[in-house]
Scaffold this motif. Structure first.
Motif, PDB file in Angstrom:
ATOM      1  N   THR A   7       0.832  -1.197   0.000  1.00  0.00           N
ATOM      2  CA  THR A   7       0.000   0.000   0.000  1.00  0.00           C
ATOM      3  C   THR A   7       0.870   1.251   0.000  1.00  0.00           C
ATOM      4  OG1 THR A   7      -1.656  -1.173   1.316  1.00  0.00           O
ATOM      5  CG2 THR A   7      -1.898   1.202   1.160  1.00  0.00           C
ATOM      6  N   VAL A   8       0.522   2.205  -0.859  1.00  0.00           N
ATOM      7  CA  VAL A   8       1.228   3.478  -0.951  1.00  0.00           C
ATOM      8  C   VAL A   8       0.231   4.615  -0.772  1.00  0.00           C
ATOM      9  CG1 VAL A   8       2.551   5.026  -2.454  1.00  0.00           C
ATOM     10  CG2 VAL A   8       2.986   2.561  -2.518  1.00  0.00           C
ATOM     11  N   SER A   9       0.578   5.570   0.059  1.00  0.00           N
ATOM     12  CA  SER A   9      -0.245   6.777   0.209  1.00  0.00           C
ATOM     13  C   SER A   9       0.444   7.924  -0.521  1.00  0.00           C
ATOM     14  CB  SER A   9      -0.418   7.151   1.685  1.00  0.00           C
ATOM     15  OG  SER A   9      -1.357   6.309   2.313  1.00  0.00           O
ATOM     16  N   ASN A  31      -0.018  -2.739  -4.702  1.00  0.00           N
ATOM     17  CA  ASN A  31      -1.347  -3.354  -4.755  1.00  0.00           C
ATOM     18  C   ASN A  31      -2.454  -2.324  -4.608  1.00  0.00           C
ATOM     19  OD1 ASN A  31      -0.586  -6.028  -5.152  1.00  0.00           O
ATOM     20  ND2 ASN A  31      -0.272  -6.377  -2.961  1.00  0.00           N
ATOM     21  N   LYS A  32      -2.186  -1.282  -3.808  1.00  0.00           N
ATOM     22  CA  LYS A  32      -3.235  -0.289  -3.554  1.00  0.00           C
ATOM     23  C   LYS A  32      -2.619   1.084  -3.366  1.00  0.00           C
ATOM     24  CE  LYS A  32      -7.085   0.835  -0.436  1.00  0.00           C
ATOM     25  NZ  LYS A  32      -7.804   0.446   0.796  1.00  0.00           N
ATOM     26  N   ILE A  33      -3.218   2.083  -3.999  1.00  0.00           N
ATOM     27  CA  ILE A  33      -2.759   3.463  -3.846  1.00  0.00           C
ATOM     28  C   ILE A  33      -3.861   4.290  -3.212  1.00  0.00           C
ATOM     29  CG2 ILE A  33      -2.073   5.575  -5.047  1.00  0.00           C
ATOM     30  CD1 ILE A  33      -0.582   3.894  -7.036  1.00  0.00           C
ATOM     31  N   ILE A  34      -3.511   4.918  -2.103  1.00  0.00           N
ATOM     32  CA  ILE A  34      -4.440   5.791  -1.383  1.00  0.00           C
ATOM     33  C   ILE A  34      -4.057   7.235  -1.683  1.00  0.00           C
ATOM     34  CG2 ILE A  34      -5.325   6.501   0.876  1.00  0.00           C
ATOM     35  CD1 ILE A  34      -4.305   3.739   1.921  1.00  0.00           C
ATOM     36  N   GLY A  35      -5.010   8.026  -2.108  1.00  0.00           N
ATOM     37  CA  GLY A  35      -4.770   9.442  -2.335  1.00  0.00           C
ATOM     38  C   GLY A  35      -5.239  10.254  -1.143  1.00  0.00           C
ATOM     39  N   SER A  54      -8.267   4.490  -3.793  1.00  0.00           N
ATOM     40  CA  SER A  54      -9.167   4.995  -2.749  1.00  0.00           C
ATOM     41  C   SER A  54      -8.632   6.342  -2.304  1.00  0.00           C
ATOM     42  CB  SER A  54      -9.240   4.029  -1.555  1.00  0.00           C
ATOM     43  OG  SER A  54      -7.991   3.963  -0.884  1.00  0.00           O
ATOM     44  N   TYR A  55      -9.408   7.051  -1.513  1.00  0.00           N
ATOM     45  CA  TYR A  55      -8.931   8.352  -1.043  1.00  0.00           C
ATOM     46  C   TYR A  55      -9.346   8.574   0.398  1.00  0.00           C
ATOM     47  CZ  TYR A  55     -13.673  10.227  -1.581  1.00  0.00           C
ATOM     48  OH  TYR A  55     -15.016  10.444  -1.465  1.00  0.00           O
ATOM     49  N   THR A  56      -8.667   9.516   1.027  1.00  0.00           N
ATOM     50  CA  THR A  56      -8.997   9.899   2.386  1.00  0.00           C
ATOM     51  C   THR A  56      -8.613  11.350   2.618  1.00  0.00           C
ATOM     52  OG1 THR A  56      -8.665   9.372   4.743  1.00  0.00           O
ATOM     53  CG2 THR A  56      -6.766   9.117   3.310  1.00  0.00           C
ATOM     54  N   THR A  57      -9.322  11.986   3.518  1.00  0.00           N
ATOM     55  CA  THR A  57      -8.938  13.327   3.960  1.00  0.00           C
ATOM     56  C   THR A  57      -8.384  13.250   5.388  1.00  0.00           C
ATOM     57  OG1 THR A  57     -11.203  13.764   4.719  1.00  0.00           O
ATOM     58  CG2 THR A  57     -10.646  14.470   2.486  1.00  0.00           C
ATOM     59  N   ALA A  62      -4.186   7.785   6.104  1.00  0.00           N
ATOM     60  CA  ALA A  62      -3.103   7.820   5.107  1.00  0.00           C
ATOM     61  C   ALA A  62      -1.806   7.268   5.684  1.00  0.00           C
ATOM     62  CB  ALA A  62      -2.897   9.248   4.624  1.00  0.00           C
ATOM     63  N   SER A  63      -1.634   7.364   6.983  1.00  0.00           N
ATOM     64  CA  SER A  63      -0.373   6.964   7.617  1.00  0.00           C
ATOM     65  C   SER A  63      -0.218   5.451   7.741  1.00  0.00           C
ATOM     66  CB  SER A  63      -0.275   7.596   9.012  1.00  0.00           C
ATOM     67  OG  SER A  63      -1.265   7.049   9.870  1.00  0.00           O
TER      68      SER A  63
END
Length: 284
Positions: A7-9, A31-35, A54-57, A62-63
């Motif tokens: 997983t990468v943020s 495998n997964k990228i979080i914005g 996927s995304y998060t604020t 994100a951490s």
């Protein structure tokens, strides 16, 4: 993943952050990228385009990634990391893609907890365009990426980050953070500053004159269209080196001004030839 990260943020899904996300996906290194960002609507658009998964604020969410990429304006790097300190997991690797290194490296080595690793990186790629709409997965192909390790940099994290950049097509070079900042003050930061000054000079004389600009002016000032937030932070964070470059630049201006006032034709020609000969080395 053995060759990449599960997983990468990406903190700051803009041109560079978005391009890195696409490159990692194309090479199947994640495998997964979080914005992460503050503008949820923009994150939704990046998700719709398939740039992120996927995304998060929330910086807490994100951490949780194995690799965290700081792709926001450099001026808020430290603020972001301080907010994430209580959530970072041991083994996490943090990289940045900023244009100033010494202050960032020094700051992170002081504040990051044991077991969390930082590797400073600077991809020499990009555009005057901003936003993930202009992101390209091949933007780093054959591009130089400067990595700035210190004696405290974890060797395993350094190797993994270096391999990651190389696997997406970049040419990696290592140097100290202070040397990096001196070089890029001269070959990147100063040209941007001069470009902004050139356009503002037109504005002070008569902004309507801009409509007569030809290819020379357009080529020379293309980078004046760059992000004000990004370049404000770069100028402030690397001010010492930029000021030194400005002193030399001012000396050159004074020299050519003196030649023009004396109508020194040969002097002007020699001045131009000196610049022309060095500039040609970039293309050789």
């Amino acid at each position: 993943m053995e060759d990449g990260f599960n997983t990468v943020s990406i903190l700051g899904v803009g041109l560079i952050g978005g391009s890195l996300a696409l490159a990692l996906k194309e090479k199947k290194l994640v495998n997964k990228i979080i914005g992460y960002g503050r503008n949820e609507q923009r994150l939704k658009e990046a998700l719709k385009l398939g740039i992120i998964d996927s995304y998060t604020t929330s910086l807490k969410k994100a951490s949780q990634a194995e690799l965290i990429v700081l792709a926001t304006p450099a001026g808020i790097f430290e603020k972001i990391i301080i907010e994430m300190l209580n959530y970072l997991k041991k083994g996490t690797i943090i990289i940045d893609v900023g244009s100033v290194k010494e202050s960032v490296v020094n700051s992170f080595e002081k504040i990051l907890p044991a077991g969390v690793f930082f590797v400073g990186t600077h991809p020499i790629a990009g555009s005057d365009k901003t936003g993930f709409e202009h992101a390209k997965g091949d933007i780093f192909k054959k591009a130089k990426v400067i990595i700035t390790p210190t004696e405290n940099t974890d060797k395993s994290a350094l190797e993994k980050v270096s391999n990651l950049w190389q696997k997406i097509g970049a040419v990696v070079e290592f140097m100290s953070a202070d040397k990096h900042d001196k070089i890029y003050a001269l070959v990147s930061h100063l040209p941007h500053l001069i470009s902004f000054c050139m356009v503002n000079t037109v504005a002070e004389m008569d902004k309507n004159f801009i409509k007569y600009a030809g290819s020379g002016f357009k080529d020379t000032t293309r980078i004046a269209k760059s992000s004000p937030e990004v370049w404000r932070d770069i100028f402030i964070m690397n001010d010492k080196n930029i000021l030194q470059c400005l002193e030399i630049f001012a000396k050159n201006l004074k020299e050519i001004k003196k030649m023009l006032s004396k109508k020194d034709s040969e002097g002007v020609k020699t001045f131009i030839e000196k610049a022309k000969n060095l500039r040609k080395e970039i293309d050789s």
